[in-house]
Design an enzyme around this catalytic site. Structure first.
Site, mmCIF file in Angstrom:
data_model
loop_
_atom_site.group_PDB
_atom_site.id
_atom_site.type_symbol
_atom_site.label_atom_id
_atom_site.label_comp_id
_atom_site.label_asym_id
_atom_site.label_seq_id
_atom_site.Cartn_x
_atom_site.Cartn_y
_atom_site.Cartn_z
ATOM 1 C CB SER A 238 -0.879 0.022 1.249
ATOM 2 O OG SER A 238 -0.059 0.312 2.362
ATOM 3 C CE LYS A 239 -2.999 6.474 -1.145
ATOM 4 N NZ LYS A 239 -3.860 7.218 -1.984
ATOM 5 N NE ARG A 240 -1.539 4.829 6.344
ATOM 6 C CZ ARG A 240 -2.204 5.066 7.444
ATOM 7 N NH1 ARG A 240 -3.405 4.573 7.611
ATOM 8 N NH2 ARG A 240 -1.677 5.780 8.413
ATOM 9 N NE ARG B 216 5.453 6.245 3.580
ATOM 10 C CZ ARG B 216 5.332 6.168 2.259
ATOM 11 N NH1 ARG B 216 6.262 5.616 1.516
ATOM 12 N NH2 ARG B 216 4.252 6.625 1.665
#
Ligand code: GLU
Length: 497
Positions: free
Chosen positions: A252-254, A468
């Protein structure tokens, strides 16, 4: 029989590496069997589908070197290849199911369905439609129709027994019919849902093998039943394992950049990305790490796909990419590829106006624009220090900004700025206190041109990856702390609501 496979993306967002992965395996299988591979656009969700997303999907699959024999851009004998252009065909087939008694009209209002859902939650009873309109008499259906009551068409589902799904990789899977919902096939606006359009198209496009992600296994019983209702030959089903983040959660892009264009813009070679995707759950008979698409096709055997969730690890991909650069490109080829990547006029022109305002001589430009050509920046915790500002938890600001931006659907200047502004308000901070760390995370310094402009130019995946990275540079967030932060983030803004 000619093998025919397809990739059927929905153009509702950024082109996802998962789409490229499934496309690659469909293509490799079809080509290894001397067959054909086609691309179909599944844009039945008229609200979320956009032409821009469709174009990006086509462009990024082509960038990877994937080509299709039939598709919306190349045509073919089974077109149109865009579902929004095939509405009549679906309407005809939902009428056919109604006539044969395999489907029924459902006039339930959304209020009733909401009530039903709530009640089912309270009773802890299975979910799904309760069959309220299943036994309406023909006369009352006609009365409702004459009164113009909105309705959908749902398929009938057996009330007992199990459906046996034959999967090429998994063998026989049994799914209880009780777990299968009376799926809506035609929405109130007359347009089909995915299930009807997908089955009708696979049939008319003569698809022999449906190779798709395992998230579709639960849809298989509905599809099997639709083939039976229509009296059509069922294609072979094959559900591929889902790509995973290094921590084994669903990709996932998270946690990872998932957009194919991110890899293009971040300077990866398409052949290396494709090679890496080819290694997701699959290996060459001699286990070699590096192979081209042609080599993959020449050695392809679908049975060699292993079901353990393949891990999409950017570091491994970078390593493989480096090995392609070192071993497969001459210096001239490397120079040419680098030049094409670097001297991308469309990209450069986006920040030229900002550079022009700040440069005294040309030599000023490369240092000030270096972050526009970088991957993760070389940051240190001290880079985030700020004299004038009171002590704020910079890591928290960055994490919260990241979460807000992860949820942002339209990546435009005003929206990005709006998110950060709202965040600063909710956290009781000055906008500068939120902006400054974001600046450093994105540009490496607070002394660059507008960070929001930079984020637009760098794109969502690169911007989020840098945020991030900055959180990690500042010590990262432990699992326990993450829970606490998530709660605090959820509670933000509650006072005003
Ligand atoms: N439109 C579906 C998707 O976006 C296609 C699923 C299938 O291959 O049947 O993944």
């Amino acid at each position: 029989m000619t093998v025919r496979t397809r990739i059927a993306p929905s153009p509702t967002g950024d082109p996802h590496v998962g789409t490229a992965y499934i496309a690659l395996f469909n293509m490799a299988f079809a080509k290894s069997q001397g067959g054909q591979f086609l691309l179909r656009i599944e844009d039945t969700d008229q609200v979320r589908s956009t032409p821009e997303s469709e174009q990006q999907i086509l462009d990024s699959l082509r960038w990877l070197g994937l080509n299709w024999d039939e598709g919306p851009d190349v045509g073919g004998p089974h077109g149109p290849y865009r579902q929004s252009e095939r509405s009549e065909l679906y309407a005809k087939h939902s009428d056919e199911l109604l006539e044969k008694g395999h489907a029924f009209r459902c006039f339930c209002t959304s209020e009733r369905l909401d009530e039903l859902r709530k009640q089912q939650e309270i009773d802890k009873e299975g979910s799904g439609y309760d069959g309220h309109c299943l036994h309406l008499t023909e006369a009352s259906v006609q009365t409702k129709l004459a009164a113009g009551e909105p309705h959908v068409v749902r398929m009938k589902i057996p009330t007992e027994g199990t459906c046996k799904v034959q999967d090429m990789l998994r063998g026989e899977i049994e799914i209880d019919w009780k777990q299968v919902d009376m799926q809506v096939l035609r929405k109130a606006d007359g347009l089909p849902t995915y299930h009807l359009a997908n089955v009708v198209d696979d049939h008319y496009m003569e698809i022999t093998h449906v190779i798709r992600g395992e998230e579709w296994i639960n849809s298989a019983p509905k599809h099997i039943l639709l083939y039976k209702y229509f009296g059509w030959q069922m294609p072979v089903l094959c559900h591929m394992p889902l790509l995973r983040n290094p921590d084994k959660s669903k990709l996932s892009k998270r946690k990872n950049p998932t957009c194919i264009t991110y890899y293009r813009d971040a300077g990866y070679l398409p052949e290396a990305v494709l090679n890496y995707l080819g290694r997701m759950g699959w290996s060459m008979p001699d286990e070699r790490e590096k192979f081209t698409l042609d080599e993959m096709i020449a050695n392809f055997d679908l049975q060699r796909v292993s079901l353990g969730g393949p891990i999409f690890d950017q570091e491994k991909l970078s390593w493989l990419n480096g090995s392609w650069i070192r071993e497969n490109l001459t210096v001239e080829e490397f120079g040419e590829r680098l030049h094409n990547w670097l001297m991308n006029e469309a990209y450069i022109s986006k920040f030229l106006p900002f550079a022009k305002e700040r440069a005294a001589v040309f030599t000023d430009v490369a240092p000030m624009a270096a972050f526009m050509f970088s991957g993760m920046l070389d940051l240190k915790p001290e880079d985030f220090a700020h004299k004038k500002r009171e002590e704020v938890d910079v890591r928290k600001v960055l994490q919260f900004a990241l979460w807000r931006l992860e949820a942002l659907r339209i990546w435009e200047k005003d929206n990005i700025f709006g998110e950060i502004k709202t965040l600063s308000k909710e956290m009781g901070l000055k906008i500068g206190d939120c902006m400054q760390p974001v600046f450093v995370a994105i540009a490496g310094t607070p002394n660059s041109w507008s960070v929001v402009d930079s984020m637009v130019i760098l794109g969502p995946d690169m911007s989020r990856a840098r945020l991030r990275h900055a959180v990690n540079v500042l010590g990262g967030v432990s699992k326990k702390e993450m829970k606490r932060l998530e709660k605090e983030f959820r509670d933000l803004g509650q006072d005003e609501a």
